[in-house]
Design a protein around this motif. Structure first.
Motif, PDB file in Angstrom:
ATOM      1  N   SER A 132      19.829  45.517  -2.450  1.00 57.54           N
ATOM      2  CA  SER A 132      19.858  45.538  -4.058  1.00 57.54           C
ATOM      3  C   SER A 132      20.487  46.619  -4.568  1.00 57.54           C
ATOM      4  N   ASN A 133      20.853  46.831  -5.473  1.00 64.80           N
ATOM      5  CA  ASN A 133      21.551  47.881  -6.266  1.00 64.80           C
ATOM      6  C   ASN A 133      20.661  48.902  -6.802  1.00 64.80           C
ATOM      7  N   PHE A 134      21.088  50.061  -7.072  1.00 61.98           N
ATOM      8  CA  PHE A 134      20.063  50.985  -7.847  1.00 61.98           C
ATOM      9  C   PHE A 134      19.814  50.342  -9.337  1.00 61.98           C
ATOM     10  N   PRO A 135      18.597  50.859  -9.660  1.00 64.07           N
ATOM     11  CA  PRO A 135      18.385  50.235 -11.060  1.00 64.07           C
ATOM     12  C   PRO A 135      18.923  51.212 -12.185  1.00 64.07           C
ATOM     13  N   GLU A 136      19.000  50.654 -13.394  1.00 64.78           N
ATOM     14  CA  GLU A 136      19.377  51.425 -14.548  1.00 64.78           C
ATOM     15  C   GLU A 136      18.216  51.802 -15.189  1.00 64.78           C
ATOM     16  N   TRP A 137      18.265  53.237 -15.383  1.00 61.14           N
ATOM     17  CA  TRP A 137      17.166  53.750 -15.873  1.00 61.14           C
ATOM     18  C   TRP A 137      17.607  54.391 -17.355  1.00 61.14           C
ATOM     19  N   LYS A 138      16.322  54.533 -18.115  1.00 61.42           N
ATOM     20  CA  LYS A 138      16.381  55.221 -19.583  1.00 61.42           C
ATOM     21  C   LYS A 138      15.668  56.282 -19.585  1.00 61.42           C
ATOM     22  N   ILE A 139      15.884  57.524 -19.685  1.00 64.06           N
ATOM     23  CA  ILE A 139      15.259  58.736 -19.557  1.00 64.06           C
ATOM     24  C   ILE A 139      14.747  59.221 -20.843  1.00 64.06           C
TER      25      ILE A 139
END
Length: 229
Positions: A124-131
Motif C-alpha cells: 500500500s502507499n503511505f497515508p495522507e496525514w493532517k497535522i
C-alpha cells in the motif's frame, strides 16, 4: 540555556543514522460494538475476548527497527511463568500480526502476513496525514498530533491518531504507519493504543531487507482470496 538544550537534542537526533523503539499496546476505549449483535452467545464471546486481551496485552511488546530509509515492525514474543500468553491472538486482535515494512524512498508499505495456510505480501502507499498544533509530551519529547483514515477489512472507515516527535527526524512508526516528519511514538486506532516505552537512537547499521515487491498484492486482492468471503 533552554535554547542550547533544544539545539543539543536536535543535533544529537540528526546525527543518528538508525534506531530501535520498543512499544506496548493497550485497550483505552470500546473496541467492539455489540449493540447490533442479536445472538447473546456471540456477544458474550466477543466481550470475553476483549477482557482476555485487556489482561494479556501488557505481556506483549513490539519492536521497531529503522535506518534512514527503511523500517520493520513486529511483535517481540516473551516467555512468562505465571500464565500462558496467546501472542498470536494479541497481535491478531490489534491487527498487528505479521511484519510491517516501510520504505521512505519508494514511499511504499509492505506487510508480510500468514493467512489461510499461505504467506502474503500486501502493499500500500503511505497515508495522507493532517497535522494539527495540538501537542503533548511522550517520553520527554514534545509531540504533535496528526490524523489519517484507515479502511478496515469490512469497508468501514476509522480515524487514526498519531503523536510524532519532530526532534527525532525519522519518518516511521508502529505497524504500517509512516510518512510524518518525525518518529511516531503513539498510535491510537479502534480503541487500541500503541505507545513507545523505550527509544534507542544509535549509529548501528540496521540492515533491513524488504520483501519482494514483485510478489506483493493489494489489500483488495488479499481479501478476495479469503475462504470466508
Amino acid at each position: 540555556m533552554k535554547y542550547l538544550l533544544i539545539l543539543l537534542i536536535c543535533f544529537t537526533a540528526n546525527a543518528q543514522t538508525s534506531g530501535l523503539v520498543n512499544y506496548k499496546s493497550k485497550i483505552f476505549s470500546q473496541v467492539i460494538d455489540t449493540t447490533e449483535i442479536k445472538d447473546d452467545k456471540i456477544k458474550k464471546s466477543m466481550l470475553q475476548t476483549v477482557q482476555k486481551m485487556k489482561k494479556q496485552m501488557p505481556y506483549a511488546s513490539y519492536v521497531l527497527k529503522f535506518n534512514s530509509n527503511e523500517s520493520i515492525f513486529k511483535i517481540a514474543k516473551k516467555m512468562t511463568v505465571d500464565e500462558i500468553i496467546d501472542y498470536n491472538l494479541i497481535a491478531g486482535f490489534s491487527d498487528a500480526d505479521g511484519e510491517f515494512f516501510n520504505s521512505k524512498n519508494k514511499k511504499i508499505r509492505l506487510r508480510k502476513l500468514k493467512a489461510w495456510n499461505n504467506e502474503y505480501i500486501i502493499r500500500s502507499n503511505f497515508p495522507e496525514w493532517k497535522i494539527s498544533n495540538q501537542k503533548k509530551d511522550v517520553l520527554g519529547y514534545q509531540c504533535l498530533k496528526a490524523t489519517t483514515e484507515k479502511e478496515l477489512d469490512n469497508g468501514d472507515i476509522i480515524e487514526v491518531v498519531a503523536w510524532f516527535a519532530k526532534d527525532i527526524p525519522f519518518n516511521f512508526g508502529p505497524k504500517e504507519y509512516a510518512g510524518l516528519p518525525g518518529l511516531i511514538l503513539e498510535i491510537e486506532e479502534r480503541g487500541i493504543k500503541f505507545y513507545a516505552t523505550e527509544i534507542d537512537l544509535n549509529n548501528k547499521k540496521h540492515n533491513i531487507k524488504l520483501p519482494d515487491v514483485k510478489k506483493s498484492i493489494t489489500k483488495k486482492e488479499f481479501l478476495s482470496q479469503s475462504p470466508y468471503k
